[in-house]
Write an enzyme that holds these catalytic residues in place. Structure first.
Site, PDB file in Angstrom:
ATOM      1  N   GLU A   1     -55.437 -66.324 -76.975  1.00  0.00           N
ATOM      2  CA  GLU A   1     -55.456 -67.796 -76.974  1.00  0.00           C
ATOM      3  C   GLU A   1     -56.899 -68.243 -77.096  1.00  0.00           C
ATOM      4  OE1 GLU A   1     -53.432 -70.164 -73.971  1.00  0.00           O
ATOM      5  OE2 GLU A   1     -51.721 -68.558 -73.911  1.00  0.00           O
TER       6      GLU A   1
ATOM      7  N   GLU B   1     -52.244 -65.103 -67.988  1.00  0.00           N
ATOM      8  CA  GLU B   1     -53.089 -65.740 -66.996  1.00  0.00           C
ATOM      9  C   GLU B   1     -52.469 -65.876 -65.692  1.00  0.00           C
ATOM     10  OE1 GLU B   1     -53.884 -69.658 -68.799  1.00  0.00           O
ATOM     11  OE2 GLU B   1     -54.927 -68.868 -70.383  1.00  0.00           O
TER      12      GLU B   1
HETATM   13  C1  FCB Z   1     -53.760 -71.721 -71.460  1.00  0.00           C
HETATM   14  C2  FCB Z   1     -52.199 -71.705 -71.385  1.00  0.00           C
HETATM   15  C3  FCB Z   1     -51.474 -72.141 -72.645  1.00  0.00           C
HETATM   16  C4  FCB Z   1     -51.892 -73.584 -72.979  1.00  0.00           C
HETATM   17  C5  FCB Z   1     -53.515 -73.504 -73.393  1.00  0.00           C
HETATM   18  C6  FCB Z   1     -54.120 -74.869 -73.590  1.00  0.00           C
HETATM   19  O1  FCB Z   1     -54.375 -71.822 -70.280  1.00  0.00           O
HETATM   20  O2  FCB Z   1     -51.958 -70.277 -71.326  1.00  0.00           O
HETATM   21  O3  FCB Z   1     -50.051 -72.196 -72.345  1.00  0.00           O
HETATM   22  O4  FCB Z   1     -51.724 -74.449 -71.962  1.00  0.00           O
HETATM   23  O5  FCB Z   1     -54.099 -73.257 -72.011  1.00  0.00           O
END
Ligand code: FCB
Length: 478
Positions: free
Chosen positions: A372, A178
């Site tokens: 994620e 990210e």
């Molecule tokens: C993302 C991050 C991760 C965590 C989630 C909830 O943006 O990559 O580390 O904080 O959100």
């Protein structure tokens, strides 16, 4: 898709399919779980400095101890294996491996990650390794941080050293997690490390994070040609709040500065005109070639940044309605159908399907991985000792179904990683936000699998057994 596909668990959408070999996993990040910040030769990172400044995190929480995973990794991997989770996305702490961000790797750091990755293999868990999940060594911050171009070179060097020392222990490598959050939450919004509030610094950081990705990819290509390498971007789904022209333009702007600023350079080899329109004032140019180039985007940068990777990582959490803002030009956004999640984000799985289809149709034919996706809830251990997170099961069922439906519609998705394996240090939100499938009682470091962990493990087992249950007669085999 050439390989056989399986249909899903009876609780998933009937249309969902997943290819054989689909990676079912969970994800974590080093600073959020490891603790042991002053052990094993680790140096300070920007997250140590930031979280120790007053007012930066909830209750002044820090990652000093976190889940104490540095000392408990074996038990954590045992638990992952017991739950039946076959893939694990973890990140390496740069300042544990290279405490000052330059020079040789720290042998104790290397040993820790060698053991961890070998420990995954010993338990039949496939690791997916992220090189950078936001924990820049503090000395590199003191030397200008991501707004300084040479930080990208330092990262390229670090990636090369990691490829040499650890590259044989994992097949899949994610360069940067990210860049949007690292650049903008860290340098413009001031809510993450290093905490600046300066759009110019954020835009510079953004470009240098992308350049760092390109340099790391090149380092891996040279030293570990067999490795599969990609970058993970966070991609929100955006729609105008109304049909008005102003809201449409606001949505386009928000897309340009949060999604396209990272997607276009990597997958199309140039910054989008809409992104340049927003950030040209800070020196951003489309390609850095020819007249009009400045010191930020330099000739050759985009060739490095857009060099073909092996997969595209996608983190997805938010589904937003965007409305035109006030005179400052800042758009207003709100979550679609906010849920009881403790962030008030959406439980709208169709948004993930839309994002996957968008990336596949507009950006790349590379395999996609959902690196994620998850939800934070007000989880608690009830008097029976259980954590009944039924909303998380509902969320996972929906989002995993959406992935399977995208696959049925022809999108090449190869894996899904739930955020997160266990509750952890949620950055500025400290320990207040619980995203884990496993509950962590921080005071005792006891791990208690939530209902969702058992659900997820069961769903994976059904997939792997090739179970194709008739929807009314669970248990029939394919
Ligand atoms: C993302 C991050 C991760 C965590 C989630 C909830 O943006 O990559 O580390 O904080 O959100």
């Amino acid at each position: 898709m050439t390989q056989a596909s399986t249909t899903a668990h009876p609780e998933l959408s009937a249309r969902a399919t997943f290819p054989a070999g689909f990676a079912w996993g969970v994800a974590t990040a080093a600073y959020q779980i490891e603790g042991a910040v002053a052990e094993g030769g680790r140096g300070p990172s920007i997250w140590d400095s930031f979280s120790h400044q007053s007012g930066t995190t909830i209750h002044g929480d820090t990652g000093d101890i976190a889940c104490d995973h540095y000392h408990r990794w074996e038990g954590d991997l045992d638990l992952m294996a017991e739950l039946g989770i076959p893939s694990y996305r973890l990140s390496l702490s740069w300042s544990r491996l290279q405490p000052t961000g330059t020079g040789p790797l720290n042998p104790e750091g290397v040993a820790f990650y060698r053991n961890l990755l070998a420990g995954c293999a010993a338990r039949g868990i496939t690791p997916y390794v992220t090189l950078y999940h936001w924990d820049l060594p503090q000395p590199l911050q003191d030397d200008g941080g991501w707004p300084a171009r040479h930080t990208a070179s330092r990262f390229g060097d670090y990636a090369g050293l990691v490829a040499d020392a650890l590259g044989h222990l994992a097949e899949h490598w994610i360069t940067i997690n990210e860049p949007m959050c690292a650049a903008f939450l860290g340098h413009s919004w001031g809510m993450q490390a290093p905490g600046s509030k300066d759009d110019r610094l954020a835009v510079r950081a953004a470009h240098h994070l992308l350049l760092a990705h390109g340099l790391a990819l090149a380092a891996f290509r040279e030293r570990r040609p067999e490795a599969k390498v990609g970058i993970t971007n966070i991609i929100g789904n955006l729609n105008p709040a109304t049909q008005s022209e102003a809201d449409r333009l606001a949505t386009e702007h928000w897309d340009a500065v949060s999604n396209r600023i990272f997607l276009d350079p990597v997958y199309r080899g140039r910054y989008a005109d809409s992104t340049v329109a927003a950030y040209g004032q800070y020196g951003l140019t489309a390609t850095g070639e020819g007249a009009g180039g400045g010191d930020l985007v330099q000739p050759g940068d985009l060739a490095l940044i857009s060099a073909p990777g092996d997969f595209a990582g996608i983190n997805h959490y938010t589904n937003m309605l965007v409305a035109a803002g006030d005179d400052t030009g800042t758009p207003n956004w709100q979550h679609v159908r906010p849920t009881p999640s403790s962030f008030g984000w959406s439980d709208t799985p169709e948004a993930l399907k839309t994002v996957l289809k968008r990336v596949a149709s507009e950006y790349t034919s590379l395999p996609l991985y959902v690196t994620e996706n998850g939800i934070t809830l007000h989880d608690y251990v009830d008097p029976n000792g259980e954590v009944r997170d039924t909303e998380r099961i509902h969320y996972l069922r929906g989002y995993i179904s959406a992935v399977g439906e995208a696959i049925a519609d022809g999108v090449d998705v190869r894996g899904y990683f739930a955020w997160s394996f266990m509750d952890n240090f949620e950055w500025a939100e400290g320990y207040d936000k619980r995203f884990g499938l496993v509950f962590v009682d921080y005071g005792t470091q006891r791990r208690i699998p939530k209902q969702s962990a058992h659900w997820y493990g069961g769903m994976i087992a059904a997939q792997q057994d090739g179970v194709r249950p008739a929807r009314s007669t669970a248990g029939a085999t394919a």
